[in-house]
Write a protein that holds these residues in place. Structure first.
Motif, PDB file in Angstrom:
ATOM      1  N   TYR A 217      77.882  38.197  -7.258  1.00 38.54           N
ATOM      2  CA  TYR A 217      77.498  37.976  -8.660  1.00 38.54           C
ATOM      3  C   TYR A 217      77.412  36.491  -8.981  1.00 38.54           C
ATOM      4  O   TYR A 217      76.505  36.049  -9.700  1.00 38.54           O
ATOM      5  N   ILE A 218      78.358  35.696  -8.462  1.00 36.48           N
ATOM      6  CA  ILE A 218      78.371  34.271  -8.798  1.00 36.48           C
ATOM      7  C   ILE A 218      77.601  33.435  -7.774  1.00 36.48           C
ATOM      8  O   ILE A 218      77.615  32.200  -7.844  1.00 36.48           O
ATOM      9  N   ALA A 219      76.909  34.087  -6.847  1.00 37.91           N
ATOM     10  CA  ALA A 219      76.217  33.367  -5.778  1.00 37.91           C
ATOM     11  C   ALA A 219      74.964  32.643  -6.251  1.00 37.91           C
ATOM     12  O   ALA A 219      74.473  31.735  -5.575  1.00 37.91           O
ATOM     13  N   LYS A 292      85.999  42.894 -14.945  1.00 38.46           N
ATOM     14  CA  LYS A 292      86.541  42.387 -16.209  1.00 38.46           C
ATOM     15  C   LYS A 292      87.156  41.014 -15.957  1.00 38.46           C
ATOM     16  O   LYS A 292      88.153  40.893 -15.243  1.00 38.46           O
ATOM     17  N   LEU A 293      86.543  40.000 -16.545  1.00 40.77           N
ATOM     18  CA  LEU A 293      86.997  38.638 -16.368  1.00 40.77           C
ATOM     19  C   LEU A 293      87.478  38.049 -17.690  1.00 40.77           C
ATOM     20  O   LEU A 293      87.238  38.629 -18.763  1.00 40.77           O
ATOM     21  N   LEU A 294      88.127  36.899 -17.614  1.00 38.12           N
ATOM     22  CA  LEU A 294      88.569  36.146 -18.781  1.00 38.12           C
ATOM     23  C   LEU A 294      87.938  34.768 -18.719  1.00 38.12           C
ATOM     24  O   LEU A 294      87.899  34.139 -17.664  1.00 38.12           O
ATOM     25  N   VAL A 295      87.445  34.265 -19.874  1.00 41.72           N
ATOM     26  CA  VAL A 295      86.794  32.955 -19.929  1.00 41.72           C
ATOM     27  C   VAL A 295      87.399  32.149 -21.073  1.00 41.72           C
ATOM     28  O   VAL A 295      87.637  32.675 -22.166  1.00 41.72           O
ATOM     29  N   ALA A 305      92.242  33.209 -23.442  1.00 36.28           N
ATOM     30  CA  ALA A 305      90.904  33.467 -22.910  1.00 36.28           C
ATOM     31  C   ALA A 305      90.303  34.738 -23.514  1.00 36.28           C
ATOM     32  O   ALA A 305      91.004  35.663 -23.902  1.00 36.28           O
ATOM     33  N   GLY A 306      88.976  34.746 -23.587  1.00 35.33           N
ATOM     34  CA  GLY A 306      88.266  35.898 -24.124  1.00 35.33           C
ATOM     35  C   GLY A 306      87.707  36.772 -23.018  1.00 35.33           C
ATOM     36  O   GLY A 306      87.439  36.300 -21.906  1.00 35.33           O
ATOM     37  N   PRO A 307      87.501  38.061 -23.293  1.00 28.69           N
ATOM     38  CA  PRO A 307      86.991  38.978 -22.270  1.00 28.69           C
ATOM     39  C   PRO A 307      85.518  38.756 -21.949  1.00 28.69           C
ATOM     40  O   PRO A 307      84.718  38.455 -22.834  1.00 28.69           O
ATOM     41  N   TYR A 308      85.190  38.905 -20.690  1.00 32.12           N
ATOM     42  CA  TYR A 308      83.829  38.810 -20.170  1.00 32.12           C
ATOM     43  C   TYR A 308      83.683  39.984 -19.214  1.00 32.12           C
ATOM     44  O   TYR A 308      84.228  39.971 -18.116  1.00 32.12           O
ATOM     45  N   TRP A 309      82.977  41.034 -19.692  1.00 32.55           N
ATOM     46  CA  TRP A 309      82.889  42.261 -18.922  1.00 32.55           C
ATOM     47  C   TRP A 309      81.479  42.445 -18.376  1.00 32.55           C
ATOM     48  O   TRP A 309      80.493  42.382 -19.128  1.00 32.55           O
ATOM     49  N   VAL A 310      81.386  42.694 -17.082  1.00 32.66           N
ATOM     50  CA  VAL A 310      80.100  42.996 -16.454  1.00 32.66           C
ATOM     51  C   VAL A 310      79.920  44.515 -16.499  1.00 32.66           C
ATOM     52  O   VAL A 310      80.529  45.245 -15.724  1.00 32.66           O
ATOM     53  N   LEU A 311      79.073  44.974 -17.394  1.00 37.66           N
ATOM     54  CA  LEU A 311      78.878  46.417 -17.588  1.00 37.66           C
ATOM     55  C   LEU A 311      77.862  46.990 -16.608  1.00 37.66           C
ATOM     56  O   LEU A 311      77.940  48.172 -16.254  1.00 37.66           O
ATOM     57  N   ALA A 312      76.906  46.171 -16.207  1.00 33.07           N
ATOM     58  CA  ALA A 312      75.901  46.617 -15.232  1.00 33.07           C
ATOM     59  C   ALA A 312      75.457  45.417 -14.417  1.00 33.07           C
ATOM     60  O   ALA A 312      75.293  44.315 -14.955  1.00 33.07           O
ATOM     61  N   LEU A 321      74.195  43.133 -17.264  1.00 35.77           N
ATOM     62  CA  LEU A 321      74.482  43.345 -18.685  1.00 35.77           C
ATOM     63  C   LEU A 321      75.922  42.923 -18.919  1.00 35.77           C
ATOM     64  O   LEU A 321      76.838  43.453 -18.292  1.00 35.77           O
ATOM     65  N   ILE A 322      76.122  41.968 -19.827  1.00 32.36           N
ATOM     66  CA  ILE A 322      77.441  41.388 -20.067  1.00 32.36           C
ATOM     67  C   ILE A 322      77.855  41.628 -21.518  1.00 32.36           C
ATOM     68  O   ILE A 322      77.058  41.459 -22.445  1.00 32.36           O
ATOM     69  N   SER A 323      79.120  41.985 -21.712  1.00 31.66           N
ATOM     70  CA  SER A 323      79.671  42.158 -23.054  1.00 31.66           C
ATOM     71  C   SER A 323      80.952  41.346 -23.188  1.00 31.66           C
ATOM     72  O   SER A 323      81.723  41.227 -22.231  1.00 31.66           O
ATOM     73  N   GLY A 324      81.159  40.820 -24.375  1.00 29.66           N
ATOM     74  CA  GLY A 324      82.402  40.104 -24.657  1.00 29.66           C
ATOM     75  C   GLY A 324      83.520  41.070 -24.973  1.00 29.66           C
ATOM     76  O   GLY A 324      84.175  40.968 -26.015  1.00 29.66           O
ATOM     77  N   GLY A 325      83.763  42.018 -24.085  1.00 26.42           N
ATOM     78  CA  GLY A 325      84.823  42.991 -24.284  1.00 26.42           C
ATOM     79  C   GLY A 325      84.341  44.287 -24.892  1.00 26.42           C
ATOM     80  O   GLY A 325      83.127  44.542 -25.016  1.00 26.42           O
ATOM     81  N   GLN A 326      85.297  45.108 -25.279  1.00 24.73           N
ATOM     82  CA  GLN A 326      85.016  46.420 -25.858  1.00 24.73           C
ATOM     83  C   GLN A 326      84.438  46.288 -27.274  1.00 24.73           C
ATOM     84  O   GLN A 326      85.033  45.643 -28.133  1.00 24.73           O
ATOM     85  N   PRO A 327      83.260  46.875 -27.544  1.00 31.11           N
ATOM     86  CA  PRO A 327      82.743  46.866 -28.928  1.00 31.11           C
ATOM     87  C   PRO A 327      83.624  47.731 -29.817  1.00 31.11           C
ATOM     88  O   PRO A 327      84.017  48.836 -29.432  1.00 31.11           O
ATOM     89  N   THR A 328      83.942  47.238 -30.997  1.00 29.04           N
ATOM     90  CA  THR A 328      84.841  47.961 -31.905  1.00 29.04           C
ATOM     91  C   THR A 328      84.279  48.108 -33.315  1.00 29.04           C
ATOM     92  O   THR A 328      84.904  48.724 -34.170  1.00 29.04           O
ATOM     93  N   ILE A 329      83.096  47.525 -33.568  1.00 23.48           N
ATOM     94  CA  ILE A 329      82.511  47.579 -34.908  1.00 23.48           C
ATOM     95  C   ILE A 329      81.381  48.600 -34.920  1.00 23.48           C
ATOM     96  O   ILE A 329      80.386  48.441 -34.208  1.00 23.48           O
TER      97      ILE A 329
END
Length: 419
Positions: A217-219, A292-295, A305-312, A321-329
């Motif tokens: 992924y980071i290559a 699931k990473l932290l940035v 640190a905030g969540p950095y999740w690779v969903l796909a 596809l990246i999300s800043g954690g679990q959507p809650t709204i």
């Protein structure tokens, strides 16, 4: 060098805390429960109520005994408990465990009845792990036990009215951060506390990429084709946005980060915004999920640190596809989104190629829909007319530039806290 800068940062923040503490009354100074960590965040305050201590005591203890009363913590879905009290219930001690179960803060209160029948509360909440800033967490631990309906809080027996508040050592005290979820709506699509964020949410739990390979992924470089606007990434920066991730030479940093993050963006007039070498990342050690990473800024502990999740992620098709954690709204349409603040925010569509392929973008958007995301937050990023030459990688910063970054970061935090 990094250790010296860290100590400089800690000493500066602690000096501010000492200055704040000098303003606290003697009674308030003696009320804190203590912490197992030498350096930690805390909040001690005094509140004068327009009612008796019996009513204040009853209401606060009711909220702390939520497993009996059914009251819900509106901050992060956490759990209060009473650990001890004196015979007259004038001095009460307790704990607050965050909704995700990761952190326990200790609380202590002292109630004093005044001659005119009013009540003064001295309270203190202290973190039990290394921390410098807590983004209002300790303040919310106290505030949510006495806030009233006018504040947007749910009460049990008494709607406590305040006469005055002395915020004492509460360096971070944003009441807006204390009520982040609805605790009074009984009908919910999914009525469960999200295990990652601790937030009572109507949103389905999103799934990360199975068998995620961080090394591949980071290559290579990623180009952003669509993204959600956040406080740190406004829509006016939706030009030539790209991200690069590299392993930090020599192993983990002082705070355990293993990946250097370099984000680059431009405005329509060509103004450049680059994170340089100020951002770092690491796999979330508590998640036990490599996707699931932290940035965070490299000079902050991973606690912030905030969540950095690779969903796909598909290397062959060249997308992520990246999300800043679990959507809650939840939106009126029933879809979901993250917040827009410094953490727990954002949604991105990455591609390996800078030139946009609408078929790939459409494919990733469908994945986001299947996860329940609100796609109206995604705005196009212009990747045409960008610099043809390779954008230089981040260079190691001088001591002065690092100190400047630290000062700027805390200046922004202070501005957010106190306006």
């Amino acid at each position: 060098m990094k250790t010296a800068l860290l100590l400089l940062l800690v000493v500066s923040v602690l000096a501010c805390a000492v200055s704040q503490n000098e303003k606290i009354s003697t009674a308030n100074q003696d009320i804190c429960p203590g912490s197992s960590s030498y350096i930690h965040a805390k909040c001690s305050l005094s509140v004068v109520f327009q009612t008796s201590c019996d009513q204040v005591r009853t209401e606060m203890m009711g909220r702390m005994s939520s497993h009996f009363t059914g009251w819900q913590d509106p901050h992060n879905g956490g759990q209060y408990s009473i650990t001890s009290a004196d015979s007259a219930f004038q001095v009460i001690q307790g704990e607050h465990i965050t909704g995700n179960g990761r952190y326990t803060d200790k609380l202590k209160f002292k109630l004093e009845e005044t001659k005119d029948g009013q009540c003064t509360l001295h309270g203190c909440s202290e973190s039990q792990v290394f921390s410098v800033l807590d983004f209002s967490t300790n303040f919310c631990n106290l505030y949510n036990l006495y806030c009233n309906s006018g504040d947007g809080c749910k009460t049990i027996d008494f709607d406590l009215r305040r006469k005055s508040t002395n915020y004492g050592s509460c360096m971070s005290r944003d009441a807006k951060q204390c009520i982040t979820k609805d605790t009074e709506t009984p009908t919910r699509k999914v009525d469960a506390i999200d295990q990652e964020s601790g937030v009572l949410s109507t949103c389905p739990q999103v799934q990360t990429q199975q068998n995620f390979n961080l090394t591949s992924y980071i290559a290579g470089k990623w180009f952003v084709q669509q993204q959600m606007a956040t406080e740190y990434l406004p829509q006016s920066w939706n030009y030539c946005v790209q991200a690069e991730y590299t392993l930090i030479p020599g192993g983990p940093t002082f705070f355990g980060y293993t990946i250097q993050v370099h984000n680059y963006a431009q405005e329509s007039d060509g103004t450049v915004h680059s994170t340089g070498s100020t951002l770092c990342a690491v796999s979330d050690p508590d998640a036990k999920d490599p996707a699931k990473l932290l940035v965070a800024p490299c000079f902050l502990p991973t606690l912030f640190a905030g969540p950095y999740w690779v969903l796909a992620y598909n290397e062959e098709d060249g997308y992520a596809l990246i999300s800043g954690g679990q959507p809650t709204i939840q939106t009126p349409e029933g879809t979901c989104k993250t917040g827009t603040g410094q953490t727990n925010s954002g949604l991105w569509i990455f591609t390996r190629t800078q030139e946009r392929d609408d078929n790939v973008v459409t494919q990733v958007r469908k994945i986001a829909v299947s996860q329940g995301f609100d796609l109206t937050v995604l705005k196009d990023v212009q990747q045409k007319g960008c610099p043809k030459e390779k954008i230089p990688p981040p260079q190691a910063e001088s001591r002065q530039s690092v100190v400047t970054s630290i000062r700027e970061y805390f200046r922004n935090i202070t501005s957010t806290m106190f306006g």
